[in-house]
Design an enzyme around this catalytic site. Structure first.
Site, short mmCIF file in Angstrom:
data_model
loop_
_atom_site.label_atom_id
_atom_site.label_comp_id
_atom_site.label_asym_id
_atom_site.label_seq_id
_atom_site.Cartn_x
_atom_site.Cartn_y
_atom_site.Cartn_z
N ASP A 185 -0.27 1.52 -2.11
CA ASP A 185 0.02 2.93 -2.39
C ASP A 185 -0.61 3.82 -1.31
OD1 ASP A 185 1.14 2.26 -5.09
OD2 ASP A 185 -0.91 1.56 -5.37
N HIS A 232 -2.51 1.78 -10.67
CA HIS A 232 -1.41 1.41 -9.77
C HIS A 232 -0.10 1.52 -10.55
CE1 HIS A 232 1.13 -0.75 -7.01
NE2 HIS A 232 1.38 -1.65 -7.92
N1 LIG Z 1 -1.07 -4.02 -6.98
C1 LIG Z 1 -0.01 -3.91 -6.17
O1 LIG Z 1 0.03 -3.03 -5.32
C2 LIG Z 1 1.17 -4.84 -6.29
C3 LIG Z 1 2.22 -4.72 -5.36
C4 LIG Z 1 3.31 -5.59 -5.46
C5 LIG Z 1 3.35 -6.53 -6.46
N2 LIG Z 1 2.32 -6.62 -7.36
C6 LIG Z 1 2.30 -7.65 -8.42
O2 LIG Z 1 2.01 -8.90 -7.82
C7 LIG Z 1 2.48 -9.95 -8.64
C8 LIG Z 1 3.19 -11.02 -7.84
O3 LIG Z 1 4.33 -10.51 -7.21
P1 LIG Z 1 5.39 -11.48 -6.50
O4 LIG Z 1 6.46 -10.59 -5.99
O5 LIG Z 1 4.72 -12.41 -5.58
O6 LIG Z 1 5.93 -12.27 -7.77
P2 LIG Z 1 6.65 -13.69 -7.83
O7 LIG Z 1 7.25 -13.76 -9.18
O8 LIG Z 1 7.49 -13.94 -6.63
O9 LIG Z 1 5.43 -14.72 -7.76
C9 LIG Z 1 4.46 -14.80 -8.75
C10 LIG Z 1 3.96 -16.23 -8.79
O10 LIG Z 1 2.86 -16.27 -9.70
C11 LIG Z 1 2.96 -17.49 -10.42
N3 LIG Z 1 2.14 -17.41 -11.64
C12 LIG Z 1 2.46 -16.89 -12.84
N4 LIG Z 1 1.45 -17.07 -13.71
C13 LIG Z 1 0.47 -17.70 -13.04
C14 LIG Z 1 -0.81 -18.18 -13.40
N5 LIG Z 1 -1.27 -18.03 -14.64
N6 LIG Z 1 -1.56 -18.80 -12.47
C15 LIG Z 1 -1.10 -18.97 -11.22
N7 LIG Z 1 0.12 -18.56 -10.81
C16 LIG Z 1 0.89 -17.93 -11.71
C17 LIG Z 1 4.44 -17.64 -10.67
O11 LIG Z 1 4.76 -18.97 -11.02
C18 LIG Z 1 5.02 -17.23 -9.32
O12 LIG Z 1 5.11 -18.32 -8.43
C19 LIG Z 1 3.34 -9.26 -9.69
O13 LIG Z 1 2.55 -9.11 -10.86
C20 LIG Z 1 3.62 -7.91 -9.10
O14 LIG Z 1 3.89 -6.95 -10.09
C21 LIG Z 1 1.24 -5.79 -7.28
C1 LIG Z 2 -0.88 0.86 -15.19
O1 LIG Z 2 -0.21 0.33 -14.06
C2 LIG Z 2 0.33 -0.95 -14.23
C3 LIG Z 2 0.87 -1.45 -12.91
O2 LIG Z 2 1.97 -0.71 -12.47
C4 LIG Z 2 1.40 -0.91 -15.30
O3 LIG Z 2 1.91 -2.23 -15.52
C5 LIG Z 2 0.76 -0.38 -16.59
O4 LIG Z 2 1.76 -0.27 -17.57
C6 LIG Z 2 0.10 0.95 -16.35
N1 LIG Z 2 -0.60 1.33 -17.56
C7 LIG Z 2 -0.11 2.15 -18.50
C8 LIG Z 2 -0.94 2.30 -19.74
O5 LIG Z 2 0.95 2.73 -18.35
#
Ligand SMILES: NC(=O)c1ccc[n+]([C@@H]2O[C@H](COP(=O)([O-])OP(=O)(O)OC[C@H]3O[C@@H](n4cnc5c(N)ncnc54)[C@H](O)[C@@H]3O)[C@@H](O)[C@H]2O)c1
Ligand SMILES: *[C@@H]1O[C@H](CO)[C@@H](O)[C@H](O)[C@H]1NC(C)=O
Ligand SMILES: *[C@@H]1O[C@H](CO)[C@@H](O)[C@H](O)[C@H]1NC(C)=O
Ligand SMILES: *[C@@H]1O[C@H](CO)[C@@H](O)[C@H](O)[C@H]1NC(C)=O
Ligand SMILES: *[C@@H]1O[C@H](CO)[C@@H](O)[C@H](O)[C@H]1NC(C)=O
Length: 334
Positions: A160, A188
């Site tokens: 972000d 986030h």
């Molecule tokens: N904080 C941020 O800025 C941000 C940004 C982008 C994505 N994300 C989050 O990151 C995560 C991953 O995104 P992605 O696009 O790589 O998803 P994806 O679905 O391509 O990959 C996720 C992987 O995690 C594995 N997984 C699920 N449960 C697991 C566990 N208990 N232990 C180990 N591995 C497990 C799945 O099998 C899969 O291979 C998602 O939750 C997404 O929302 C966060």
């Molecule tokens: C806070 O952000 C996360 C990640 O985008 C989202 O999944 C979650 O729902 C948000 N929390 C609330 C209470 O809306």
């Protein structure tokens, strides 16, 4: 002298973020060009065949720093003696799944992984949580690892932060490196508050405030904020997949800054423990703040002046996190 390899875990290692991330880590972008690495790759059992393909590709990169690759579906293997843990895997929202059930499933995952950190990792391990809901998952992992300092847990809001920085830079027609000190406050999610009141832009040699550089307060207080807040959704709409390349880049920025520190006079955004902050954000949350990092220790940049416009947005995103924390902590006891 050649340094000993450090042990770095990536969970969700068969997923799309990891596919970009692993290459950057393995080639030295995060921990340095002279730091050998052992990579531990955790995913769930059904993904092990896919993970095997990722391992083959990492081998085929023929990288000098990558000493060892350990793919596994077992926490006791994955979390052993870790120096850094990047927790990307989480339970995705499935069709028809209620919010509460999704949160409950994630609490179970991060409770278990927190306990595994507590039991198997080094006490100095640096833990970065990426899997959503990142702030609350991070809080649950920290609470489940009582022998590791809470300060060693953080969650990703650097994507972000980078989005905000780039939006300002594009508007000013300068490279993103000329824009510093944007802040992401809070969760986030779409309630996050991208704040440019302390942001500076280096316009042709001299530093000016972001408001002076852009000369369009309506845009900065309106479309700029919603563009950053909605950027993740916009990428999904276009790509039919969520942000992965940019998420991986942000993870690298975040962990590299923890490892090597931030630049003098600059701050970055990350989700950290709210305890003792000067902004009136409730205690015991993982909330995104401006931080500076030195010697692998972060400090919230304190006492920046906050106007009423900012304060109300900071409070709204805090309220969302308090509600989510209370629901999640109730699941912890179950
Ligand atoms: N904080 C941020 O800025 C941000 C940004 C982008 C994505 N994300 C989050 O990151 C995560 C991953 O995104 P992605 O696009 O790589 O998803 P994806 O679905 O391509 O990959 C996720 C992987 O995690 C594995 N997984 C699920 N449960 C697991 C566990 N208990 N232990 C180990 N591995 C497990 C799945 O099998 C899969 O291979 C998602 O939750 C997404 O929302 C966060
Ligand atoms: C806070 O952000 C996360 C990640 O985008 C989202 O999944 C979650 O729902 C948000 N929390 C609330 C209470 O809306
Ligand atoms: C601004 O950018 C110019 C050109 O890159 C650089 O020479 C100068 O040192 C920068 N100024 C500040 C205050 O960062
Ligand atoms: C950096 O941190 C280490 C470990 O916490 C400590 O031993 C060392 O004195 C610190 N160095 C500085 C310059 O603060
Ligand atoms: C992690 O904990 C160690 C003490 O075990 C401390 O020296 C270090 O500064 C902490 N790291 C961060 C990023 O806060």
């Amino acid at each position: 002298m050649i340094a000993e390899p450090i042990r770095v875990l990536v969970t969700g290692a068969a997923g799309q973020i990891a596919y970009s991330l692993l290459f950057s880590i393995a080639k030295g972008d995060v921990f340095g060009q002279d730091q050998p690495i052992s990579l531990l790759l955790l995913d769930i059992t059904p993904m092990l065949p896919v993970l095997e393909g990722v391992v083959m590709e990492l081998q085929d990169c023929a990288l000098p720093l990558l000493k060892e690759i350990i793919p596994t579906d077992k926490e006791e293997v994955a979390f052993k003696d870790l120096d850094a843990a990047i927790l990307v895997g989480s339970m995705p929202r499935k069709e028809g799944m209620e919010r509460k059930d999704l949160l409950k499933a994630n609490v179970a995952i991060f409770k278990s992984q927190g306990a595994a950190l507590d039991k198997y990792a080094k006490k100095t391990v640096k833990v970065l949580v990426v899997g959503n809901p990142a702030n609350t998952n991070c809080l649950i992992a920290a609470k489940s690892a009582p022998s590791i300092p809470k300060e060693n847990f953080s969650c990703l809001t650097r994507l972000d932060h980078n989005r905000a920085r780039s939006q300002v830079a594009m508007r000013c027609g300068v490279p993103a490196t000329r824009v510093k000190n944007v802040i992401i406050w809070g969760n986030h999610s779409s309630t996050q508050y991208p704040d440019v009141h302390h942001c500076k832009v280096n316009m042709s040699g001299s530093e000016v405030t972001c408001f002076d550089a852009i000369k369009d307060d309506d845009w900065l207080k309106g479309d700029f904020i919603t563009t950053v807040q909605q950027r993740g959704a916009a990428v999904i709409k276009a790509r039919k997949l969520s942000s992965a390349m940019s998420a991986a880049k942000a993870i690298c920025d975040h962990m590299r800054d923890i490892w090597s520190g931030t630049h003098e006079g600059e701050f970055i955004s990350m989700g950290v423990y709210s305890t003792g902050n000067s902004y009136g954000v409730p205690e015991d949350l993982i909330y995104s703040f401006p931080v500076q990092i030195q010697n692998k220790t972060w400090k919230i940049v304190d006492s920046l002046p906050i106007n009423d416009f900012s304060k109300s947005k900071m409070d709204a995103t805090a309220a969302e996190l308090v509600e989510e924390r209370d629901t999640a902590v109730a699941f912890l006891g179950v």
